[in-house]
Design an enzyme around this catalytic site. Sequence first.
Site, PDB file in Angstrom:
ATOM      1  N   GLY A   1       0.813  -1.205   0.000  1.00 37.91           N
ATOM      2  CA  GLY A   1       0.000   0.000   0.000  1.00 37.91           C
ATOM      3  C   GLY A   1       0.845   1.252   0.000  1.00 37.91           C
TER       4      GLY A   1
ATOM      5  N   GLY B   1       1.024   5.317   1.599  1.00 38.01           N
ATOM      6  CA  GLY B   1       0.515   6.298   2.544  1.00 38.01           C
ATOM      7  C   GLY B   1       0.963   7.694   2.169  1.00 38.01           C
TER       8      GLY B   1
ATOM      9  CG  MET C   1       5.067  10.925   5.530  1.00 39.15           C
ATOM     10  SD  MET C   1       5.983  11.091   7.081  1.00 39.15           S
ATOM     11  CE  MET C   1       7.665  11.195   6.506  1.00 39.15           C
TER      12      MET C   1
ATOM     13  CB  VAL D   1       4.016  -0.386   3.195  1.00 38.24           C
ATOM     14  CG1 VAL D   1       4.383  -1.604   4.038  1.00 38.24           C
ATOM     15  CG2 VAL D   1       4.001   0.872   4.059  1.00 38.24           C
TER      16      VAL D   1
ATOM     17  CE  LYS E   1       5.752   5.008   6.288  1.00 32.61           C
ATOM     18  NZ  LYS E   1       5.127   5.489   7.549  1.00 32.61           N
TER      19      LYS E   1
ATOM     20  CG  ASP F   1      -2.753   9.430  13.289  1.00 35.91           C
ATOM     21  OD1 ASP F   1      -3.876   9.938  13.461  1.00 35.91           O
ATOM     22  OD2 ASP F   1      -2.347   9.058  12.170  1.00 35.91           O
TER      23      ASP F   1
END
Length: 422
Positions: free
Chosen positions: A85, A87, A89, A92, A107, A201
């Site tokens: 996936g 994100g 930043m 991954v 990542k 978060d």
Amino acid sequence: MTEKTLEQTIIRRGLVTPEELEACKAHRARLASSGKEAPKGLLEIMVAAKALTPGQAQRLIKEVGKETQQRKTEIPGYQILDRLGKGSMGIVYRARQTSVDRIVAVKVLLDVLAQNKEFVRRFQREATIAAKLNHPNIVNAIDAGEVNGLQYFVMEFVEGRTIKDELETGKIYDEPEALRIVLAVAEAMKHAHERGLIHRDIKPENIILTKEGNVKLADLGLARLTADEKQAVAEAGMAIGTPYYISPEQVRGATDVDIRSDIYSLGATFYHMVTGRPPFPGDDPTEVMKKHVDKSITLTPPDHLNTRLSSGLGEVVETMMARNRENRYRDPGDLIIDLKALIEGKRPVIAEQKADTLAKLAEADPDDEDEFDDDGPGGVGLSEEERIELAGVVNARNNVIAVLAILLGLALVSNVILLVAR
């Protein structure tokens, strides 16, 4: 091929001047820093600036794309298997750590952000913070580094579904299952708190349920050391967190955010899990965040929306989500006491103690300008009769002090007269 090589290719082919290239890079960095737009690739920025035509960009992508992708994911000691996936930043990947033949998650910082020193520092900080933690309910760090300008961070691979995945199917958690999951996250938060860390978060997307039934807290991208004053000052005024689950002090951009913000966010997640909706619904993120701080908007107790829930669970969630953080659980340890009590079918001791106190006190947020009312520290929560009685005691005390002062003054004058007479 790294982005630096791509830049050299563009210059070598005479498609733009070095000055035009630097201007496009500077514009992209400003957009990335603002956080108002998703990170964009260099070619996308150059096409938007009309430095390149769409056709030129497409030809560059075809010519160097495969080589770029191949080299981008080459990390010594790790065999990239597939992409999991993307994100805000990084990307991954699922990979194999060849030295021990195990599956891990890797990542990689986005190229668009790797050119910005602040994002590189933030990415490296995530790896450093993750390395401080070692807990069965936290996704653990394995390795981190940089190769050919590529920033990477290796974590344990956790196979499962997130709470968000479950909620999006329409699932509403029953009380025992929700308590088990929230207790596991609270244990992870306690571990982080003891090491001076706050997650900042906590949300359904960052809680993973493994195939074995375990619970894992993930994504330390926004985590911070509580004692990191430099970072706190740098982020002053910034609303850091996710709108549906963000604490009031995070909305305000407070610099002294602590573990009680994580407790609030976990409370909001807990609320969503057992009711099927976030505590303050809405489509506009700004409006949702305002609801977290607006005292005129009352939180509907979760046991009022889902009548199968116990009133004790409702009290725990309301304590976790108190707008005034002084009225929340002071740390995850206190929260864990009440969660275990609910699991055992008992009443939440700490939440009920706070409820008794709050029944006498008007809720006010210490972060607001009206932190102290006109009553002063001694007058908060007193009835009219108690105020009058207190005023009488104070006046009587002042009268006694005045009389003593007069007698002391007379004695002093008498001594002076006797001294002069001699």
